[in-house]
Design a protein around this motif. Structure first.
Motif, PDB file in Angstrom:
ATOM      1  N   THR A  18       6.673  11.313  -0.216  1.00  0.00           N
ATOM      2  CA  THR A  18       6.312  11.903   1.080  1.00  0.00           C
ATOM      3  C   THR A  18       7.166  11.410   2.242  1.00  0.00           C
ATOM      4  OG1 THR A  18       4.647  10.193   1.488  1.00  0.00           O
ATOM      5  CG2 THR A  18       3.903  12.200   0.349  1.00  0.00           C
ATOM      6  N   PHE A  19       8.212  10.606   1.972  1.00  0.00           N
ATOM      7  CA  PHE A  19       9.049  10.099   3.057  1.00  0.00           C
ATOM      8  C   PHE A  19      10.444   9.760   2.548  1.00  0.00           C
ATOM      9  CE2 PHE A  19       6.759   6.560   1.227  1.00  0.00           C
ATOM     10  CZ  PHE A  19       7.736   5.585   1.073  1.00  0.00           C
ATOM     11  N   ALA A  20      11.405   9.772   3.487  1.00  0.00           N
ATOM     12  CA  ALA A  20      12.804   9.457   3.179  1.00  0.00           C
ATOM     13  C   ALA A  20      13.004   7.935   3.166  1.00  0.00           C
ATOM     14  CB  ALA A  20      13.714  10.102   4.215  1.00  0.00           C
ATOM     15  N   ALA A  75      -1.518   6.169  -5.351  1.00  0.00           N
ATOM     16  CA  ALA A  75      -1.867   5.811  -3.974  1.00  0.00           C
ATOM     17  C   ALA A  75      -2.792   4.597  -3.982  1.00  0.00           C
ATOM     18  CB  ALA A  75      -2.535   6.991  -3.281  1.00  0.00           C
ATOM     19  N   GLY A  76      -2.563   3.684  -3.049  1.00  0.00           N
ATOM     20  CA  GLY A  76      -3.412   2.502  -2.945  1.00  0.00           C
ATOM     21  C   GLY A  76      -2.613   1.219  -2.951  1.00  0.00           C
ATOM     22  N   TYR A 136       8.483   5.931  -6.659  1.00  0.00           N
ATOM     23  CA  TYR A 136       9.045   5.258  -5.502  1.00  0.00           C
ATOM     24  C   TYR A 136      10.328   4.555  -5.919  1.00  0.00           C
ATOM     25  CZ  TYR A 136       4.782   6.259  -3.024  1.00  0.00           C
ATOM     26  OH  TYR A 136       3.755   6.918  -2.409  1.00  0.00           O
ATOM     27  N   THR A 137      11.348   4.633  -5.075  1.00  0.00           N
ATOM     28  CA  THR A 137      12.596   3.929  -5.314  1.00  0.00           C
ATOM     29  C   THR A 137      12.701   2.799  -4.308  1.00  0.00           C
ATOM     30  OG1 THR A 137      13.644   5.981  -6.053  1.00  0.00           O
ATOM     31  CG2 THR A 137      15.102   4.147  -5.525  1.00  0.00           C
ATOM     32  N   PHE A 138      13.024   1.613  -4.807  1.00  0.00           N
ATOM     33  CA  PHE A 138      13.172   0.419  -3.980  1.00  0.00           C
ATOM     34  C   PHE A 138      14.645   0.022  -3.984  1.00  0.00           C
ATOM     35  CE2 PHE A 138       8.856   0.626  -5.392  1.00  0.00           C
ATOM     36  CZ  PHE A 138       8.120   0.215  -4.293  1.00  0.00           C
ATOM     37  N   TYR A 139      15.135  -0.453  -2.840  1.00  0.00           N
ATOM     38  CA  TYR A 139      16.532  -0.834  -2.673  1.00  0.00           C
ATOM     39  C   TYR A 139      16.582  -2.252  -2.106  1.00  0.00           C
ATOM     40  CZ  TYR A 139      16.890   4.256  -2.657  1.00  0.00           C
ATOM     41  OH  TYR A 139      16.771   5.588  -2.969  1.00  0.00           O
ATOM     42  N   GLU A 177       0.855  -1.187   0.000  1.00  0.00           N
ATOM     43  CA  GLU A 177       0.000   0.000   0.000  1.00  0.00           C
ATOM     44  C   GLU A 177       0.893   1.240   0.000  1.00  0.00           C
ATOM     45  OE1 GLU A 177      -3.999   1.582   2.172  1.00  0.00           O
ATOM     46  OE2 GLU A 177      -2.571   0.470   3.391  1.00  0.00           O
ATOM     47  N   VAL A 178       0.764   2.056  -1.040  1.00  0.00           N
ATOM     48  CA  VAL A 178       1.556   3.281  -1.107  1.00  0.00           C
ATOM     49  C   VAL A 178       0.676   4.464  -0.713  1.00  0.00           C
ATOM     50  CG1 VAL A 178       3.151   2.339  -2.805  1.00  0.00           C
ATOM     51  CG2 VAL A 178       1.180   3.584  -3.587  1.00  0.00           C
ATOM     52  N   PRO A 179       1.256   5.426   0.028  1.00  0.00           N
ATOM     53  CA  PRO A 179       0.453   6.502   0.598  1.00  0.00           C
ATOM     54  C   PRO A 179       0.080   7.630  -0.359  1.00  0.00           C
ATOM     55  CG  PRO A 179       2.727   6.703   1.307  1.00  0.00           C
ATOM     56  CD  PRO A 179       2.623   5.431   0.531  1.00  0.00           C
ATOM     57  N   ALA A 180       0.853   7.824  -1.440  1.00  0.00           N
ATOM     58  CA  ALA A 180       0.603   8.968  -2.321  1.00  0.00           C
ATOM     59  C   ALA A 180       1.062   8.642  -3.734  1.00  0.00           C
ATOM     60  CB  ALA A 180       1.358  10.200  -1.806  1.00  0.00           C
ATOM     61  N   ASP A 181       0.489   9.325  -4.714  1.00  0.00           N
ATOM     62  CA  ASP A 181       0.936   9.179  -6.097  1.00  0.00           C
ATOM     63  C   ASP A 181       2.376   9.668  -6.224  1.00  0.00           C
ATOM     64  OD1 ASP A 181      -1.739   8.609  -6.456  1.00  0.00           O
ATOM     65  OD2 ASP A 181      -2.126  10.237  -7.875  1.00  0.00           O
ATOM     66  N   GLY A 182       3.176   8.993  -7.048  1.00  0.00           N
ATOM     67  CA  GLY A 182       4.527   9.469  -7.293  1.00  0.00           C
ATOM     68  C   GLY A 182       5.484   8.356  -7.644  1.00  0.00           C
TER      69      GLY A 182
END
Length: 112
Positions: free
Chosen positions: A99-101, A72-73, A32-35, A25-30
């Motif tokens: 929206t987050f580090a 988001a969703g 995302y980088t995964f590591y 579940e992602v909080p906002a549109d945008g």
């Protein structure tokens, strides 16, 4: 949808294979980088796309990353992890978003 996270673990020869399939579940549109870093190898997929392929030719314990644009969703996610022949299985999966580090992916956003 259950909040319980219960990956399947199989033993193949001297290696262990972990497979998680569920939703994130992602909080906002945008974007995302995964590591991902691991002591062997792994593959992270979102929807039908490979975001990180740290399998063949992967250098142990190196950090690989990939980006994916999400709304988001909830989104289907799968993680395959193969441990080495020796030692304890170890992998680390992190993310950052609009929206987050950068942080470890919390269990609260994973659904099974």
């Amino acid at each position: 949808m259950s909040k319980q996270i219960s990956p399947e673990i199989q033993i193949l020869g001297n290696s262990k294979v972990l497979y998680f399939e569920g939703y994130i579940e992602v909080p906002a549109d945008g974007v995302y980088t995964f590591y991902l870093s691991a002591n062997a190898g792994g593959v992270l997929r979102i929807h039908e796309s490979t975001v990180i392929d740290a399998d063949y030719g992967y250098t142990r314990n190196s950090k690989m990353s990939g980006q994916y644009r999400l709304k988001a969703g909830l989104h289907p996610i799968s993680l395959y992890y193969r441990s080495g022949k020796k030692g304890k299985p170890q992998f680390n999966l992190e993310w950052n978003g609009p929206t987050f580090a950068k942080e470890a992916i919390p269990e609260s956003v994973l659904f099974h």
